[in-house]
Write an enzyme that holds these catalytic residues in place. Structure first.
Site, mmCIF file in Angstrom:
data_model
loop_
_atom_site.group_PDB
_atom_site.id
_atom_site.type_symbol
_atom_site.label_atom_id
_atom_site.label_comp_id
_atom_site.label_asym_id
_atom_site.label_seq_id
_atom_site.Cartn_x
_atom_site.Cartn_y
_atom_site.Cartn_z
ATOM 1 N N HIS A 60 6.150 4.193 2.908
ATOM 2 C CA HIS A 60 5.212 3.227 2.801
ATOM 3 C C HIS A 60 5.066 2.178 3.699
ATOM 4 O O HIS A 60 5.643 1.283 3.962
ATOM 5 C CB HIS A 60 5.714 2.617 1.206
ATOM 6 C CG HIS A 60 4.722 1.559 0.860
ATOM 7 N ND1 HIS A 60 4.670 1.224 -0.479
ATOM 8 C CD2 HIS A 60 3.412 0.883 1.440
ATOM 9 C CE1 HIS A 60 3.626 0.387 -0.782
ATOM 10 N NE2 HIS A 60 2.956 0.222 0.046
ATOM 11 N N HIS A 62 1.767 0.196 6.344
ATOM 12 C CA HIS A 62 0.315 -0.173 6.636
ATOM 13 C C HIS A 62 0.269 -0.147 8.200
ATOM 14 O O HIS A 62 0.500 -1.282 8.563
ATOM 15 C CB HIS A 62 0.002 -1.401 5.866
ATOM 16 C CG HIS A 62 0.096 -1.313 4.362
ATOM 17 N ND1 HIS A 62 -0.902 -1.049 3.669
ATOM 18 C CD2 HIS A 62 1.208 -1.436 3.409
ATOM 19 C CE1 HIS A 62 -0.401 -0.980 2.252
ATOM 20 N NE2 HIS A 62 0.864 -1.041 2.250
ATOM 21 N N PHE A 63 -0.381 0.804 8.825
ATOM 22 C CA PHE A 63 -0.423 0.515 10.397
ATOM 23 C C PHE A 63 -1.685 -0.085 10.557
ATOM 24 O O PHE A 63 -2.006 -0.106 11.801
ATOM 25 C CB PHE A 63 0.110 1.941 10.920
ATOM 26 C CG PHE A 63 1.463 2.111 11.156
ATOM 27 C CD1 PHE A 63 2.400 1.080 10.698
ATOM 28 C CD2 PHE A 63 2.086 3.241 11.729
ATOM 29 C CE1 PHE A 63 3.730 1.255 10.871
ATOM 30 C CE2 PHE A 63 3.279 3.687 11.975
ATOM 31 C CZ PHE A 63 4.293 2.599 11.473
ATOM 32 N N ARG A 64 -2.529 -0.217 9.723
ATOM 33 C CA ARG A 64 -3.676 -1.136 9.973
ATOM 34 C C ARG A 64 -4.996 -0.441 10.563
ATOM 35 O O ARG A 64 -5.874 -1.082 10.689
ATOM 36 C CB ARG A 64 -3.263 -2.325 10.467
ATOM 37 C CG ARG A 64 -2.185 -3.289 9.665
ATOM 38 C CD ARG A 64 -2.741 -3.704 8.280
ATOM 39 N NE ARG A 64 -1.771 -4.552 7.735
ATOM 40 C CZ ARG A 64 -1.904 -4.664 6.279
ATOM 41 N NH1 ARG A 64 -2.280 -3.875 5.546
ATOM 42 N NH2 ARG A 64 -1.085 -5.585 5.817
ATOM 43 N N ASN A 94 -5.397 1.515 2.729
ATOM 44 C CA ASN A 94 -6.322 0.333 2.484
ATOM 45 C C ASN A 94 -6.508 -0.124 4.018
ATOM 46 O O ASN A 94 -6.450 -1.347 4.333
ATOM 47 C CB ASN A 94 -5.759 -0.679 1.680
ATOM 48 C CG ASN A 94 -4.161 -1.057 1.993
ATOM 49 O OD1 ASN A 94 -3.673 -0.233 2.701
ATOM 50 N ND2 ASN A 94 -3.664 -2.319 1.440
ATOM 51 N N HIS A 179 0.267 1.338 -7.329
ATOM 52 C CA HIS A 179 0.609 -0.292 -6.942
ATOM 53 C C HIS A 179 0.714 -0.719 -8.516
ATOM 54 O O HIS A 179 -0.708 -0.876 -8.959
ATOM 55 C CB HIS A 179 -0.099 -0.803 -5.922
ATOM 56 C CG HIS A 179 0.080 -2.478 -5.916
ATOM 57 N ND1 HIS A 179 0.371 -3.044 -4.724
ATOM 58 C CD2 HIS A 179 0.007 -3.154 -6.845
ATOM 59 C CE1 HIS A 179 0.617 -4.186 -5.082
ATOM 60 N NE2 HIS A 179 0.139 -4.522 -6.325
ATOM 61 N N HIS A 233 7.050 0.055 -4.684
ATOM 62 C CA HIS A 233 7.807 -1.415 -4.531
ATOM 63 C C HIS A 233 8.147 -1.829 -6.077
ATOM 64 O O HIS A 233 7.437 -2.849 -6.498
ATOM 65 C CB HIS A 233 6.966 -2.310 -3.996
ATOM 66 C CG HIS A 233 5.452 -2.306 -3.899
ATOM 67 N ND1 HIS A 233 4.833 -2.266 -5.118
ATOM 68 C CD2 HIS A 233 4.544 -2.095 -3.063
ATOM 69 C CE1 HIS A 233 3.484 -2.282 -5.167
ATOM 70 N NE2 HIS A 233 3.349 -1.934 -3.807
ATOM 71 N N ASP A 306 7.292 -1.048 2.765
ATOM 72 C CA ASP A 306 5.999 -1.443 2.842
ATOM 73 C C ASP A 306 5.596 -2.460 4.010
ATOM 74 O O ASP A 306 5.266 -3.691 3.633
ATOM 75 C CB ASP A 306 5.837 -2.364 1.433
ATOM 76 C CG ASP A 306 4.526 -2.823 0.862
ATOM 77 O OD1 ASP A 306 3.596 -2.224 1.531
ATOM 78 O OD2 ASP A 306 4.335 -3.441 -0.254
ATOM 79 N N HIS A 310 0.605 -9.003 9.144
ATOM 80 C CA HIS A 310 -0.521 -9.948 9.345
ATOM 81 C C HIS A 310 0.077 -10.718 10.486
ATOM 82 O O HIS A 310 1.122 -11.153 10.721
ATOM 83 C CB HIS A 310 -0.786 -10.529 8.257
ATOM 84 C CG HIS A 310 -1.085 -9.875 6.859
ATOM 85 N ND1 HIS A 310 -2.152 -9.193 6.884
ATOM 86 C CD2 HIS A 310 -0.255 -9.532 5.770
ATOM 87 C CE1 HIS A 310 -2.358 -8.532 5.511
ATOM 88 N NE2 HIS A 310 -1.091 -8.642 5.049
HETATM 89 ZN ZN LIG Z 1 1.875 -1.587 0.307
#
Ligand SMILES: [Zn+2]
Length: 422
Positions: A60, A62-64, A94, A179, A233, A306, A310
């Site tokens: 899990h 998020h490499f954006r 996402n 989620h 999570h 996770d 940011h």
């Molecule tokens: Zn996540």
């Protein structure tokens, strides 16, 4: 012919125990595991008694990229993963655009070529692609469904749409990761708490009950549809109880939790404020205790970061505007190894949580297993090596960590991806 790489003086984690041995790698594969003298090789590394684990996996992150690469990209994210002892990441959908079509998956795959670690990509589920899941399943490692709103807007909270999503994912035989927060309950509480500006108000506006309700719904839908369900999570004692009960009743469900829920509680929000704003939010000690019990007993299947970076400028806004999420892919392993040293959890469980269960659940075959003939994906750790987390050492592009200043013992010292030490 000389082999590419020989590792000497190592202890290898195999068949649930440590064996003193050497290991030889050639053309990306493990070619020999031997106690006798190592053959000549182009490169030789002395592991100095370090422990070689199967290549660890973070299911899990998020490499954006695409779309949010000011926060992270595939180069910085994957380098951070490798530094954290992670050889394989599973990236969430996402991004901008969200990963919803075959085209999106191929485009992201092209961007991810820069990655220094192995990867799998999630396909997201939205109202728009409910009928395309079969064709997506050939390219996606698994599916991700947001029952509650988080970064990006992929929330699906209508029960008939959820039923369709579960049914169609079941047909693909892939895992459905959810989620689990109830969007309507969150909306109800947001109204009340939005008048407040303290960080705890945010935790109250997304209460434990919201997660419990969503987990309950997800389990009921899994029962009806026979989908392979994975709850992302998990943060609550009561949510975990529902999952345990469902497992007993032969529902095909697994779950993960993240280091931040194990090592912090909502009290940390008072000091770190928006930096530790995340979805679901940090909980109380009661929940934290239950999660640790789940980690120790195996009721929690997977530990995932996770990793949701940011930049600080974004995080330093008021509690309602600051985006949710903390970075973590490069710190998960050292935090949990420190817990191993403190006898809070056994090393055996760590390997299950970060390797054995992920490959089993997500159908990754023998990925990372330390066997002759297998691709050499390995995580080398030193349980005695001390660490202090400081901003200067971090490789994540966002450049901060909620654990800055924390000290501990036990960390990854080398990550080998497809035979190459990083
Ligand atoms: Zn996540």
């Amino acid at each position: 012919m000389k082999a590419d790489l020989a590792l000497k003086n190592c202890r290898i984690w195999r068949k649930k125990r440590l064996t003193k041995t050497g290991l030889v790698i050639d053309k990306g594969k493990i070619v020999s595991i031997t106690k006798s003298r190592l053959p000549p090789s182009k490169k030789r590394i002395d592991c100095k008694g370090g422990i070689i684990l199967p290549g660890l996996i973070d299911v899990h992150v998020h490499f954006r990229e695409p779309g949010l690469s000011h926060k992270e990209d595939w180069v910085t994210g994957s380098r951070a993963a490798a530094k954290g002892g992670i050889t394989y990441v599973m990236d969430m959908p996402n991004t901008i655009p969200p990963t919803l079509t075959l085209r999106d998956l191929f485009d992201k795959k092209a961007l991810a070529k820069k990655s220094v670690v192995n990867f799998g990509l999630y396909a997201g589920i939205s109202q728009k692609n409910l009928n395309d899941l079969k064709e997506l399943s050939g390219q996606a490692v698994a599916f991700k469904l947001f029952m509650g709103k988080s970064t990006g807007d992929l929330a699906l909270d209508d029960i008939s749409l959820l039923l369709k999503a579960f049914t169609n994912v079941a047909k693909t035989k892939k895992v459905l990761c959810v989620h689990a927060e109830n969007e309507k309950m969150n909306k109800y509480f947001y109204k009340d708490y939005k008048k407040r500006t303290d960080p705890i108000a945010f935790a109250r506006a997304r209460p434990p009950e919201s997660e419990v309700l969503a987990i309950n719904d997800a389990i009921e839908l899994a029962k009806q549809t026979d989908v392979k369900l994975h709850i992302c999570h998990v943060t609550t004692k009561d949510g975990l109880t529902l999952i345990k009960r469902a497992k007993k009743n032969k529902v095909d469900v697994t779950c993960e939790t993240c280091p931040h829920y194990l090592f912090m509680t909502e009290d940390d929000m008072r000091e770190k404020r928006t930096l530790v704003k995340m979805n679901p939010p940090l909980r109380t000690e009661r929940d934290q205790k239950a999660l640790w019990k789940g980690i120790k007993t195996g009721k929690i299947d997977i530990l995932a970061s996770d990793h949701a970076p940011h930049i600080l400028q974004e995080k330093y806004q008021n509690i309602w505007f600051a985006p949710s999420g903390v970075p973590g892919v490069e710190t998960s392993l050292q935090l949990i190894l420190n817990a191993v040293n403190k006898r809070m959890v056994k090393l055996e469980r760590v390997v299950e949580l970060m390797h054995d269960n992920p490959i089993k659940r997500f159908g990754l075959g023998s990925y990372g297993d330390i066997e002759v003939g297998n691709d050499a994906n390995l995580t080398v750790i030193d349980l005695k090596k001390g660490w202090e987390i400081s901003r200067e050492d971090l490789l994540t592009k966002c450049g901060w960590s909620p654990y800055e200043g924390w000290e501990g013992k036990g960390m990854p010292v080398m990550t080998i991806v497809n035979g190459r030490p990083i």
